[in-house]
Design a protein around this motif. Structure first.
Motif, mmCIF file in Angstrom:
data_model
loop_
_atom_site.group_PDB
_atom_site.id
_atom_site.type_symbol
_atom_site.label_atom_id
_atom_site.label_comp_id
_atom_site.label_asym_id
_atom_site.label_seq_id
_atom_site.Cartn_x
_atom_site.Cartn_y
_atom_site.Cartn_z
ATOM 1 N N LYS A 105 0.849 -1.192 0.000
ATOM 2 C CA LYS A 105 0.000 0.000 0.000
ATOM 3 C C LYS A 105 0.875 1.229 0.000
ATOM 4 O O LYS A 105 1.930 1.259 0.660
ATOM 5 C CB LYS A 105 -0.890 -0.006 1.235
ATOM 6 N N HIS A 136 -7.222 8.867 -0.874
ATOM 7 C CA HIS A 136 -6.810 8.018 -1.981
ATOM 8 C C HIS A 136 -5.646 7.129 -1.529
ATOM 9 O O HIS A 136 -4.689 7.611 -0.912
ATOM 10 C CB HIS A 136 -6.378 8.874 -3.167
ATOM 11 N N TYR A 137 -5.746 5.847 -1.901
ATOM 12 C CA TYR A 137 -4.694 4.883 -1.604
ATOM 13 C C TYR A 137 -4.398 4.080 -2.854
ATOM 14 O O TYR A 137 -5.317 3.771 -3.626
ATOM 15 C CB TYR A 137 -5.105 3.944 -0.453
ATOM 16 N N LYS A 138 -3.056 3.692 -2.993
ATOM 17 C CA LYS A 138 -2.613 2.890 -4.129
ATOM 18 C C LYS A 138 -2.197 1.518 -3.617
ATOM 19 O O LYS A 138 -1.581 1.410 -2.554
ATOM 20 C CB LYS A 138 -1.438 3.550 -4.851
ATOM 21 N N ARG A 145 -0.650 -2.557 -4.940
ATOM 22 C CA ARG A 145 -0.127 -3.462 -5.963
ATOM 23 C C ARG A 145 -0.002 -4.847 -5.353
ATOM 24 O O ARG A 145 0.111 -4.982 -4.127
ATOM 25 C CB ARG A 145 1.220 -2.985 -6.495
ATOM 26 N N VAL A 199 -0.810 -0.917 -10.664
ATOM 27 C CA VAL A 199 -1.218 -0.226 -9.440
ATOM 28 C C VAL A 199 -2.723 0.098 -9.522
ATOM 29 O O VAL A 199 -3.211 0.629 -10.535
ATOM 30 C CB VAL A 199 -0.391 1.056 -9.238
ATOM 31 N N SER A 200 -3.419 -0.207 -8.454
ATOM 32 C CA SER A 200 -4.843 0.156 -8.328
ATOM 33 C C SER A 200 -4.980 1.277 -7.320
ATOM 34 O O SER A 200 -4.313 1.256 -6.272
ATOM 35 C CB SER A 200 -5.699 -1.025 -7.864
ATOM 36 N N SER A 201 -5.841 2.228 -7.622
ATOM 37 C CA SER A 201 -6.048 3.367 -6.729
ATOM 38 C C SER A 201 -7.494 3.349 -6.234
ATOM 39 O O SER A 201 -8.439 3.299 -7.034
ATOM 40 C CB SER A 201 -5.763 4.682 -7.455
#
Length: 685
Positions: free
Chosen positions: A140, A170-172, A174, A189-191
């Protein structure tokens, strides 16, 4: 004894085994089963082609006891089974054996997916990387620290709940997976964003300006905390009774409420809505709209059958009272809607009224209006009602069209029949008291046999099927003078041969008497004597034994009146002279007689003189003879007589002397007994 059993198909082989495997090949071996008396010719190897045993297909047929399967997928599962064949046929297949090709480094997994976003947590999941994956690593990055991505989860599960996050941030993320051969590359990467928190409620609404009857402007302040997300809209709810209803939705901090009900109290509250949800309601504001005039009423209705001069109405309260209690009702009415003339306007505090003083058999239109503390509402629709028929109106006083001393003709105008035709009239006519005259439908009537110079009174009443009208006012008229009435109280008196006729003054009937006319009739001769009006008697000489008929009349300037009743008169005769007595003697009685010298029958009075020298009446009657008995023989008696007629008794005659005869033989009278005792008496003769 020795014998040999028959051969048959082989027994099922044991499950095959893999002695060598690579990423793309498998070496499959199997052992020889029991051949059951016949040599095994071939083996049949079947597999599922990596479809997890859904269907098996033939892979190899031959007499070898192993087979190498090539061009397989790495780290993939395959299933195999084997059968033996001899001259009798094919055995049953062996048990299924499962083998895997050797693993490779896992491929790059798909990026993690968001299952659910919460205020302080994110629910993530990802697709399973394959059967050879033994774990996953999730990292994260919140963009706030200098280290970048940091481990968040490591394990075999394909989902993870990331907690301790900041709302609306907002958080990223993988992801990578690993197995015994190594670790895969990082996924894309998902946000994701955490949900915002629920905002605080806005401030209590306030009124902008003043509250109107049908509208009101409200405003409010934004919430002190929006929960990390800007306000998307405000929701204003309003309640007139119990339940709240949404009246406004928008981003503005004010709104205008319309279509409010005057006189009603309202409660309003405000919510704000963000991405984090809907806030709690604000404090409630209560306000009241000022009332207005009431709404229109329904037309009134009739409570009872209409009467000739009145109608009973009732009505309901208006559907809308304007927000204030109705205090008064007004009723207007006119003979017709088109006339536009309001005959009257009445006010009532209840829900009913009796409208009076109406005209019978007339169509009236009624309209209702409600009033409250603000003013009057609109008028209702018209109600048309026909009043009932009534007795006729009071007739006017009849007029005299023709007038004479003994007759008159009355005329009149027909009064209003009030909806029911007039069928007749009642005429009251008279002098001292009014007598009824029933008449048919007419406008004139002739009265005869009236008295001249007399005041008459009359009144008229109209009649229809409903009843009788009020009697008209009493009219009066005096007949013109006429000839005098007939003479009354005619009296005749006489003094000797002089006759006096007198009478009372008759009614002159409005014209002074100018003369009297005396008619004296004897035999076929009639003598007329005209006397002045001040002479009330007439004297003339009458003759004996003559019948006179006397009538008296009067006259004035109008004419001659009727004659009086005829009086028949005859001179009273003179008292009769006494008759001459004569007699026939006997020893104990006398028979007296006399001669009647008058034409008419007379009454006679006969008297005898007693021992006291007084005359005693012994007979009274009309006979001309009388016998006197029980007289003494040889005795002298004196008598007198007189006659009477209508004029009275005449004079007595001279004394008439007569004696009874002597007896021819001396007869001894019976002795007289006196002084009677128990033993003696005295006799005399």
């Amino acid at each position: 004894v020795e014998f040999m059993t028959l051969s048959c198909v082989p027994d099922p082989p044991q499950a095959p085994k893999s002695t060598n495997r690579t990423k793309n090949s498998l070496l499959i071996k199997w052992s020889v089963p029991v051949d059951n008396g016949e040599r095994i010719k071939n083996y049949h190897l079947e597999w599922d082609s990596g479809s997890l045993g859904s269907t098996f297909s033939l892979l190899y047929t031959g007499h070898h006891k192993q087979y190498k399967v090539l061009r397989l997928q790495p780290s993939h599962q395959y299933q195999f089974r084997v059968s033996a064949e001899n001259v009798h046929g094919l055995s049953d297949p062996s048990f299924v054996a499962t083998f895997h090709t050797q693993q490779s480094v896992p491929s790059t997994p798909a990026p993690p997916q968001l299952d659910k976003s919460l205020i302080n947590a994110l629910h993530l999941s990802w697709i399973k990387g394959g059967s050879n994956v033994i774990g996953y690593t999730l990292e994260k990055c919140d963009g706030k620290n200098e280290y970048g991505f940091l481990p968040e989860y490591d394990g075999i599960e394909t989902k993870c709940i990331v907690k301790g996050l900041t709302p609306n941030s907002h958080y990223k993320f993988r992801l990578r997976c690993y197995n015994g051969e190594g670790t895969s590359k990082w996924s894309d990467v998902s946000s994701f964003v955490t949900c915002p928190d629920i905002p605080c409620p806005p401030s209590r609404p306030r009124v902008l300006g003043c509250v109107h009857a049908f509208s009101c402007n409200l405003a409010w302040d934004p919430p002190q905390s929006d929960g990390g997300s800007p306000v998307d809209c405000y929701i204003l709810e309003i309640a007139a009774h119990k339940s709240m209803e949404v009246a406004y939705t928008g981003k503005l901090l004010e709104c205008s409420l319309s279509h409010l009900t005057p006189g009603h109290s309202y409660r309003v509250r405000v919510f704000c809505v963000t991405c984090g949800g809907r806030s709690k309601p604000s404090e409630i504001l209560e306000f009241r709209c000022p009332p207005v005039q009431p709404g229109p009423c329904e037309p009134p209705t009739i409570t009872h059958q209409s009467k000739p001069t009145s109608i009973s109405l009732e009505w309901a309260s208006p559907a809308y009272n304007g927000g204030s209690e109705v205090t008064t009702y007004k009723v207007r009415y006119s003979p017709s809607i088109d006339s536009g003339v309001c005959v009257n306007l009445i006010e009532c505090h209840g829900h009913n009224a009796v409208i009076s003083n109406l005209k019978p058999a007339t169509s009236y239109s009624f309209s209702l209006q409600a009033l409250n503390c603000i003013g009057a509402g609109d008028w209702s629709e018209w109600l048309q009602v026909m009043t009932a028929a009534n007795v006729p109106d009071q007739p006017s006083i009849p007029t005299v069209s023709k007038l004479g001393p003994t007759m008159m003709q009355l005329n009149w105008e027909h009064p209003s029949d009030n909806g029911s035709p007039i069928t007749g009239y009642l005429l009251q006519f008279g002098k001292d008291s009014l007598l009824d005259h029933q008449l048919s439908f007419t406008s004139l009537y002739t009265l005869c046999d009236l008295t001249p110079n007399t005041s008459y009174y009359f009144s008229l009443q109209a009649i229809n099927k409903v009843g009788k009208s009020v009697m008209s006012n009493v009219g009066d008229i005096t007949t013109p003078p006429g000839p005098p009435s007939h003479v009354t109280k005619l009296q005749v008196s006489e003094v000797g041969s002089t006759v006096m006729v007198c009478w009372d003054t008759p009614n002159d009937r409005g014209s002074p008497i100018t003369a009297y006319h005396v008619f004296i009739t004897h035999g076929d001769e009639t003598n007329t004597h005209i006397l002045p009006p001040d002479v009330m008697s007439w004297t003339f000489d009458a003759s004996q034994d003559t019948i006179y008929s006397i009538q008296v009349g009067s006259s004035n300037e109008v004419g001659h009146g009727e004659l009086s009743e005829s009086i028949k008169f005859e001179l009273a005769p003179a008292p009769p002279v006494p008759p001459i007595l004569s007699g026939i003697e006997s020893s104990t009685g006398l028979k007296l007689s006399w001669v009647q010298t008058h034409k008419k029958q007379l009454l006679y009075l006969l008297q005898i003189k007693d021992k006291h020298d007084r005359f005693v009446t012994i007979y009274e009657g009309s006979s001309c003879s009388y016998r006197v008995n029980r007289l003494l023989p040889g005795t002298t008696y004196k008598f007198r007589i007189r006659a009477s007629n209508n004029s009275g008794p005449g004079p007595f005659s001279n004394e008439f002397v007569i004696s009874t005869r002597n007896q021819t033989s001396t007869s001894i009278q019976p002795p007289t007994i006196s002084e009677i005792s128990p033993t003696s008496c005295s006799l005399t003769w």
